[in-house]
Design a protein around this motif. Structure first.
Motif, PDB file in Angstrom:
ATOM      1  N   MET A   1       0.724  -1.079  -0.194  1.00 45.06           N
ATOM      2  CA  MET A   1      -0.099  -0.005   0.035  1.00 45.06           C
ATOM      3  C   MET A   1       0.893   1.302  -0.055  1.00 45.06           C
ATOM      4  O   MET A   1       2.062   1.270   0.562  1.00 45.06           O
ATOM      5  N   ASN A   2       0.444   2.276  -0.833  1.00 41.73           N
ATOM      6  CA  ASN A   2       1.196   3.615  -1.069  1.00 41.73           C
ATOM      7  C   ASN A   2       1.107   4.405  -0.020  1.00 41.73           C
ATOM      8  O   ASN A   2      -0.223   4.470   0.488  1.00 41.73           O
ATOM      9  N   ALA A   3       1.639   5.537   0.258  1.00 42.20           N
ATOM     10  CA  ALA A   3       1.097   6.543   1.135  1.00 42.20           C
ATOM     11  C   ALA A   3       1.556   7.914   0.660  1.00 42.20           C
ATOM     12  O   ALA A   3       1.995   8.046  -0.373  1.00 42.20           O
ATOM     13  N   VAL A   4       0.744   8.636   1.014  1.00 40.55           N
ATOM     14  CA  VAL A   4       0.484  10.202   0.409  1.00 40.55           C
ATOM     15  C   VAL A   4       1.255  11.076   1.677  1.00 40.55           C
ATOM     16  O   VAL A   4       0.763  11.073   2.783  1.00 40.55           O
ATOM     17  N   ALA A   5       2.323  11.986   1.190  1.00 41.80           N
ATOM     18  CA  ALA A   5       2.747  12.864   2.267  1.00 41.80           C
ATOM     19  C   ALA A   5       1.708  14.032   2.586  1.00 41.80           C
ATOM     20  O   ALA A   5       0.685  14.354   1.868  1.00 41.80           O
ATOM     21  N   CYS A   6       1.695  14.558   3.909  1.00 43.47           N
ATOM     22  CA  CYS A   6       0.767  15.132   4.415  1.00 43.47           C
ATOM     23  C   CYS A   6       1.324  16.168   5.544  1.00 43.47           C
ATOM     24  O   CYS A   6       2.241  15.749   6.004  1.00 43.47           O
ATOM     25  N   ARG A   7       0.480  17.059   5.808  1.00 47.63           N
ATOM     26  CA  ARG A   7       0.780  17.807   6.793  1.00 47.63           C
ATOM     27  C   ARG A   7      -0.259  17.745   8.108  1.00 47.63           C
ATOM     28  O   ARG A   7      -1.611  17.870   7.653  1.00 47.63           O
ATOM     29  N   TYR A   8       0.137  17.507   9.422  1.00 51.69           N
ATOM     30  CA  TYR A   8      -0.949  16.951  10.332  1.00 51.69           C
ATOM     31  C   TYR A   8      -0.958  18.171  11.291  1.00 51.69           C
ATOM     32  O   TYR A   8      -0.035  18.765  11.905  1.00 51.69           O
ATOM     33  N   TYR A   9      -2.288  18.567  11.604  1.00 51.89           N
ATOM     34  CA  TYR A   9      -2.593  19.591  12.590  1.00 51.89           C
ATOM     35  C   TYR A   9      -3.583  19.040  13.769  1.00 51.89           C
ATOM     36  O   TYR A   9      -4.606  18.485  13.377  1.00 51.89           O
ATOM     37  N   ASP A  10      -3.132  19.113  14.923  1.00 56.14           N
ATOM     38  CA  ASP A  10      -4.002  18.258  16.027  1.00 56.14           C
ATOM     39  C   ASP A  10      -5.060  19.089  16.249  1.00 56.14           C
ATOM     40  O   ASP A  10      -6.254  18.607  16.973  1.00 56.14           O
ATOM     41  N   GLY A  11      -5.520  20.388  15.756  1.00 59.66           N
ATOM     42  CA  GLY A  11      -6.558  20.844  15.976  1.00 59.66           C
ATOM     43  C   GLY A  11      -6.634  21.806  17.568  1.00 59.66           C
ATOM     44  O   GLY A  11      -7.631  22.597  17.894  1.00 59.66           O
ATOM     45  N   LYS A  12      -5.370  21.794  18.338  1.00 58.82           N
ATOM     46  CA  LYS A  12      -5.364  22.128  19.438  1.00 58.82           C
ATOM     47  C   LYS A  12      -4.177  23.457  19.798  1.00 58.82           C
ATOM     48  O   LYS A  12      -4.234  24.007  20.513  1.00 58.82           O
ATOM     49  N   SER A  13      -3.392  23.367  18.661  1.00 53.84           N
ATOM     50  CA  SER A  13      -2.441  24.273  18.468  1.00 53.84           C
ATOM     51  C   SER A  13      -2.166  24.756  17.082  1.00 53.84           C
ATOM     52  O   SER A  13      -2.804  23.896  16.108  1.00 53.84           O
ATOM     53  N   SER A  14      -1.483  25.799  16.635  1.00 58.44           N
ATOM     54  CA  SER A  14      -1.159  25.982  15.304  1.00 58.44           C
ATOM     55  C   SER A  14       0.050  25.154  14.652  1.00 58.44           C
ATOM     56  O   SER A  14       0.504  25.387  13.754  1.00 58.44           O
TER      57      SER A  14
END
Length: 350
Positions: A1-14
């Motif tokens: 299975m392939n993965a896609v690069a992403c940016r993760y924001y936890d919704g609690k901080s910037s």
């Protein structure tokens, strides 16, 4: 299975974390990275539809967001999860939208459709909505709106107490009352103020305001009667309330289109405002026709209205303003319309 690069924001901080997003065959969505590991059920995640090649923000149930730049890779992961299942009709629709949005022809066609919808609603929809608003607004509510507007003008000292001689005022009040009864207008009253300039206008609910300066500017009482008949036409047609309803409808439309009420307010500078100005000119013509009909019945030449309007236009220096940008037809056109209204009939004497 392939993965896609992403940016993760936890919704609690910037702060953000780099990660890799994967959708498993079992229907799980996994985000892995340094000090990052999230596993959710794919069905619980909201993935927005693709809009050209703009980044997509995947929303998690706990408020976290995952930003993906590679739309093609993300769509491939989603398609692999479906395997042999038929593509949902909704996904086929949005794929078609993306294909159209990715070409200049498709974008131009979409723009043309939006412009056509905006024009149609502005030209025909807003007046229809305004007619419904006017029909369902009680006279008492309209009168309250007009009184509030009048009180505001007085509080701001835009309008000052009239200094017109009482007998003169009573004569004009009597003429206005006779006109109101003759024209069959139930709710209308005349009030006198000083404005520093010759003017007359109608307010919601039937109040007609005439300034001392206009009474003094008129060269003949029949000119004053003509102006009052015109304003009574606005009262009869409830034009002020209708105009307010139409403009509010246009603002709501542009807010829905732009998603920003502050940006929608700029529509007053746009093409829709030119159409809104045409609404006002239509109201002015209707009030002119109302006045002309009354003046003919009263044995007064309808040209009296054109005479004073042309002098007012010359005195204010607005005669060179393009008609299509104005809320009022040109005075010369209104005078010509009055002459045509008389037609071949014997015109009353001066």
């Amino acid at each position: 299975m392939n993965a896609v690069a992403c940016r993760y924001y936890d919704g609690k901080s910037s702060s953000r974390k780099a990660g890799a997003l994967t959708i498993t065959d079992a229907g799980d969505l996994i985000v892995d990275g340094d000090d990052l590991e999230e596993r959710l059920v794919y069905r619980d995640v909201r993935i927005p539809n693709r809009v050209a090649d703009t980044p997509r923000f995947i929303h998690f149930p706990d408020g976290a967001v995952c930003e993906v730049q590679d739309n093609d890779a993300l769509d491939e992961l989603r398609a692999r999860l479906r395997r042999d299942d038929p593509e949902p009709r909704r996904d086929r629709f949005w794929r078609l939208v993306h294909r159209l949005d990715s070409t200049w022809r498709g974008a131009a066609a979409a723009l043309a459709v939006v412009v056509a919808v905006l024009y149609s609603f502005t030209r025909w929809g807003a007046p229809a909505v305004a007619s419904l608003v006017v029909a369902t607004t009680p006279q008492e509510a309209e009168a309250l709106l007009g009184q509030s507007g009048l009180n505001l003008l007085r509080q701001l000292e835009v309008l000052e107490t009239s200094a017109l001689e009482p007998n003169r005022r009573n004569d004009l009040l009597a003429a206005f009352e006779a006109m109101r009864r003759e024209a069959g207008v139930e709710h209308a009253d005349l009030q006198f103020y000083s404005l520093g300039a010759p003017n007359a206008f109608a307010l919601p609910g039937g109040t007609v305001v005439i300034t001392d300066e206009l009474v003094e500017f008129a060269e003949h009482d029949e000119e004053i009667i003509a102006v009052l008949a015109h304003e009574l036409g606005h009262v009869e047609g409830r034009h002020v309330l209708r105009s307010m309803a139409q403009r509010s409808t246009l603002l709501a439309l542009w807010t829905a289109v732009t998603g920003d009420v502050s940006l929608a307010a700029l529509s007053v500078l746009g093409p829709d405002q030119l159409i809104a100005q045409s609404y006002s000119r239509d109201f002015e013509r209707a009030a002119d026709e109302f006045a002309a009909d009354y003046l003919l019945r009263a044995g007064i030449s309808p040209t009296r209205l054109g005479d004073i309007l042309e002098r007012l236009e010359h005195a204010s220096g607005t005669g060179s303003f393009p008609t299509w940008l104005s809320s009022h037809p040109a005075a010369a056109d209104r005078a010509r319309n009055a002459m045509e209204r008389v037609g071949g009939r014997d015109e009353p004497g001066p």
